[in-house]
Enzyme design. Structure first.
Site, PDB file in Angstrom:
ATOM      1  CG  ASP A 157      67.433  71.866  40.804  1.00 26.50           C
ATOM      2  OD1 ASP A 157      66.333  72.378  41.103  1.00 26.50           O
ATOM      3  OD2 ASP A 157      67.978  70.993  41.498  1.00 26.50           O
ATOM      4  CG  ASN A 158      61.561  71.937  38.734  1.00 25.48           C
ATOM      5  OD1 ASN A 158      60.707  72.776  38.484  1.00 25.48           O
ATOM      6  ND2 ASN A 158      61.382  70.651  38.502  1.00 25.48           N
TER       7      ASN A 158
END
Length: 460
Positions: free
Chosen positions: A274-275
């Protein structure tokens, strides 16, 4: 040969001055997070998209990765069925057709037959070591719409969340121009305890105060990407142009893309996909990020203190290989260490006794954190839970430095019952999966994983 007294005095003066100056900077940064939380989260207006015709709004494909019976699963998933938005579909992504979560999904699909929802079964599809990415791939490939909303299974959202997020990601022509096109809309996690365990309360206190305050402040200043992907919206067409290398695409503005493998599959090599997706859209395409006024409500299940410690160690180790400089200075952003350093500096510079400064410091720090929590939740901590919350907050503050110390010296983590070796840039490879005892759990590879807050089938 020892330094002369004048040199020692200059060194002490310099260290004391730096300590106090750093304290002022850090406290100001915390106030930025507190004020921004008040402005952004205390009012949640209804989006005009909520009641617009379906043909006039962008379509959205919601992807929910599932694995077992997570805490509060029915209510979490139901929150996507009742979104006040006229044009969306839902994919419930599982690895196999025997997953326990599917009984909940089928009940909800029967309850809301008018919602375009379907089950996407991966059947062992593997594009990398990250099981969440593998899980999502079938739904990702079958998605009919360009806008994707990836929403973890332990997250519940308000019914107006999607409409308000699309307002930001695809603003109307009349909206004020932005310096950069928005590539990601994300939501701040807000924890709430469903099972009354000490570690659960510590996790709740951490996410709702210090984590939220710093997360909001960093995104307000917006000097770099900082995204926790519990709930994120982005465009598939943007994701299909990047590969996680974080190398700027020279002709990005005219539709250029990275060579080789791109899209969601390219992020299967990362644990914190996600990051990395958010960072890739920021650095490779030059797109901005924004938060809506909504939160991603995380249901925290039965988490012991050891579970909490192991979880925090895991993500510090991942961050260490992604943003080393920020991870190294992390202890200097925590209230205990920065408070004692500032107290020593003030005593040297002004003669202010340490025992006078520290109580005021911790009280003010706590009040700021409680205000951030109230902004996100929409109300102060209830009076009957206030001392319990403050106790959990204090324990979290005391554990911060020991957790960081344990995390910084290792590279192995456990996630979803499997152990991984974290490599450069946050990429991972599988490590041996032998079980370890209490000491192993403290060093980040324990008997059970709490990334999804205790799936029921994994409880001891």
């Amino acid at each position: 040969m020892s330094a002369d007294p004048q040199s020692r005095d200059i060194l002490r003066l310099s260290l004391a001055s730096v300590s106090v100056a750093w304290y002022v900077i850090l406290f100001t940064f915390g106030l930025i997070g507190c004020i921004a939380a008040r402005k952004r989260f205390r009012l949640r207006p209804r989006s005009p998209l909520s009641s617009a015709p379906a043909s006039s709004v962008p379509g959205v494909s919601i992807l929910r990765p599932l694995k077992g019976l997570d805490t509060n699963l029915y209510e979490n998933l139901e929150s996507t069925f009742i979104q006040e938005y006229p044009n969306y579909e839902i994919f419930f992504c599982v690895d196999d057709e025997d997953d326990q979560a599917l009984s909940v999904v089928r009940d909800l699909m029967a309850k809301y037959p008018h919602v375009n929802a379907r089950i996407a079964i991966g059947r062992g599809l593997t594009v990398g070591v990250n099981p969440k990415v593998n899980n999502l791939m079938t739904g990702y490939r079958e998605a009919a719409h360009d806008i994707l909303w990836v929403l973890d299974s332990n997250v519940m959202v308000d019914r107006g969340t999607l409409a308000r997020a699309v307002d930001i990601l695809s603003p109307p022509p009349s909206a004020p121009a932005r310096p950069r096109r928005i590539g990601v809309v994300h939501h701040v996690p807000l924890a709430w305890v469903t099972n009354y365990a000490l570690g659960s309360y510590v996790e709740e206190a951490f996410l709702n105060t210090n984590h939220a305050k710093m997360y909001i402040a960093i995104n307000t200043v917006a000097v770099d990407s900082c995204v926790v992907g519990k709930s994120c919206l982005y465009r598939k067409s943007d994701l299909e142009r990047v590969d996680g290398s974080l190398r700027r695409i020279p002709d990005a503005a005219s539709g250029g893309c990275q060579p080789g493998e791109r899209g969601l599959a390219a992020f299967g090599r990362f644990l914190a996909e996600d990051n990395m997706i958010a960072s890739a859209l920021w650095h490779e395409l030059g797109l901005g990020h924004d938060m809506s006024c909504d939160v991603a409500r995380n249901a925290v299940g039965d988490m012991s203190v050891l579970d909490y410690v192991a979880r925090r160690i895991r993500w510090v180790r991942v961050r260490k290989h992604m943003v080393l400089a920020a991870t190294l200075v992390e202890p200097l952003t925590e209230s205990v260490l920065v408070g004692f350093l500032a107290a020593a500096g003030l005593k040297y510079l002004t003669g202010l006794p340490v025992f006078l400064f520290l109580p005021v410091h911790f009280l003010v720090w706590l009040l700021v954190d409680l205000d951030v929590c109230a902004s996100l939740a929409g109300h102060p901590v209830p009076a009957d839970k206030r001392w319990q919350f403050i106790g959990a907050w204090a324990l979290r503050e005391l554990l911060a430095l020991p957790i960081w110390t344990a995390a910084i010296v290792g590279n192995e983590v456990e996630w979803r019952g499997k152990r991984y070796q974290v490599m450069q840039n946050g990429e991972v490879q599988k490590a041996g999966n032998e079980r370890r005892g209490v000491l192993g759990r403290l060093w980040g590879f324990g008997r059970k994983s709490t990334d999804y807050y205790e799936p029921l089938e994994m409880r001891d």
